[in-house]
Design a protein around this motif. Sequence first.
Motif, PDB file in Angstrom:
ATOM      1  N   ARG A 119      36.745  58.378 122.056  1.00 44.71           N
ATOM      2  CA  ARG A 119      36.443  59.543 122.892  1.00 44.71           C
ATOM      3  C   ARG A 119      34.995  59.987 122.711  1.00 44.71           C
ATOM      4  NH1 ARG A 119      37.332  65.102 122.027  1.00 44.71           N
ATOM      5  NH2 ARG A 119      38.548  64.643 120.152  1.00 44.71           N
ATOM      6  N   ALA A 120      34.505  59.920 121.475  1.00 44.74           N
ATOM      7  CA  ALA A 120      33.111  60.281 121.214  1.00 44.74           C
ATOM      8  C   ALA A 120      32.154  59.327 121.920  1.00 44.74           C
ATOM      9  CB  ALA A 120      32.844  60.288 119.714  1.00 44.74           C
ATOM     10  N   SER A 121      32.475  58.039 121.916  1.00 48.20           N
ATOM     11  CA  SER A 121      31.628  57.052 122.594  1.00 48.20           C
ATOM     12  C   SER A 121      31.599  57.290 124.095  1.00 48.20           C
ATOM     13  CB  SER A 121      32.137  55.633 122.309  1.00 48.20           C
ATOM     14  OG  SER A 121      31.977  55.304 120.952  1.00 48.20           O
ATOM     15  N   LEU A 122      32.763  57.577 124.670  1.00 49.41           N
ATOM     16  CA  LEU A 122      32.829  57.837 126.106  1.00 49.41           C
ATOM     17  C   LEU A 122      32.072  59.108 126.463  1.00 49.41           C
ATOM     18  CD1 LEU A 122      36.576  56.927 126.683  1.00 49.41           C
ATOM     19  CD2 LEU A 122      34.610  55.708 127.635  1.00 49.41           C
ATOM     20  N   THR A 123      32.189  60.121 125.619  1.00 45.60           N
ATOM     21  CA  THR A 123      31.470  61.372 125.860  1.00 45.60           C
ATOM     22  C   THR A 123      29.961  61.144 125.807  1.00 45.60           C
ATOM     23  OG1 THR A 123      33.294  62.681 124.941  1.00 45.60           O
ATOM     24  CG2 THR A 123      31.123  63.724 125.017  1.00 45.60           C
ATOM     25  N   GLU A 124      29.521  60.374 124.846  1.00 49.62           N
ATOM     26  CA  GLU A 124      28.089  60.071 124.728  1.00 49.62           C
ATOM     27  C   GLU A 124      27.587  59.299 125.957  1.00 49.62           C
ATOM     28  OE1 GLU A 124      24.985  57.732 121.720  1.00 49.62           O
ATOM     29  OE2 GLU A 124      27.109  57.930 121.207  1.00 49.62           O
TER      30      GLU A 124
END
Length: 462
Positions: free
Chosen positions: A155-160
């Motif tokens: 989720r953090a990667s997608l948000t970034e």
Amino acid sequence: MTELSRSSPLAAVSPLDGRYASKTADLVPYASEAALIEARLRVEVTYLLALADADGVDCEVTAEERAHLREVVDGFDADDAALVKQIETEGTEEFAATRHDVKAIEYFLRTETPERLHPWIHFGLTSEDVNNLAHRLNAKGAVEEVLLPEIEALRASLTEMAREHRDVAMLARTHGQPATPTTFGKEMAVFAARLGRAEARLRAAVDELSGKLAGASGTYAAHVAAYPDVDWRAFSAAFVDDLGLDHTPLATQINPCDDLAALFDALSGVNNVLLDLDRDVWRYVSDRYLGQESEAGETGSSTMPHKVNPIDFENSEGNLSKANADLTFLRDYVTSSRLQRDLSDSTVKRNVGAAFAHCLIGYRKTATGLGKVVPNEQVMREELETTPEIIGEAVQTILRREGDTEAYERVKELTRGQRVTLADFRELFDDLDVDEAVRAELRALTPAGYTGVADELVDELD
């Protein structure tokens, strides 16, 4: 073929213990047979100590014995697990083979305790009192310590990615056909938001895992027969709560597995989001919207040297699909039992770890794939420029605003099934009976600029 050593990964029947063993190692403390044995031991020892603390029960455990029992649990190792298994399957000089996995735990504990405590080990319990708690403790640990961190990282990667590429315009597709443009960042934001909701649902399911300790048919009959004045329901509730699980007050011999079913269903929900992501990103790679960073020495095709295949997303798709098939089966199976108890669920629950392992492989493969892809802004821009018909929606909407009752039909006649250019649109604009300000507004429309507030929608992410 030369006979392989049984310990060789090449001899593994399942790829989870062979090809993918290194990728699933983090689940061993929660999903292996040794982990189940250890969890059962922890439940039995904790129960023995709880009996010693219960008012009105004659079990007494000294401080020295308590310390030793805690050491037995905390220091439980591979040799101990092997001894428990030996007691179950082969027997030892002291014990005949039990042919019963929980009874083997009881006999193992006899080797670590004085004889006066032996009657209190597994006192009043049925095996399922121990097993239902052990399975849930392991499932809780596997999800919280292994799977959820991987989901959070995704989720953090997608948000970034969403924030970094929030204004990178690209052609959208509905029904596989060119549609109103979007931005790559907004599309990644959609997946990040969906994954966040699925993650929250999974966390709630973990928090609601519940345990039962109520005897052979859920009535506390043996406990009450021995000590009728003890409040065994309160004892059970406190004991289960101390293990970090909710208490199930009403049960048969087994703990109704609706909580496990909810957990499996929530994991499937996470996987469904990522399956959708895998397939969309695969298509973006196919359309050259995304480029992939290749690894030195990596072979994309055995015959076509130029290929850099989206293998991580394909591998993730396969593993998450397998995980969901297993999770669906588990969800549907564990919630039913013949009357008070049958043993079919015992072998089924041993496969929970395999479902978790396929989840883990899928999550890590998606993460690896996302780490390799880079938006190809030039390709996205060129395709927008060569698909000007997509501004037709904007044109007919503006004309509707101006009171043109034939706006949709006018643009449909120009564009449906046709390859058109911006020049063709401008000819249409020149023939319209509209104010010059409106004509200028129409002429200013471009495919790349027709993205609404896609870039701002990324801010909807937490």
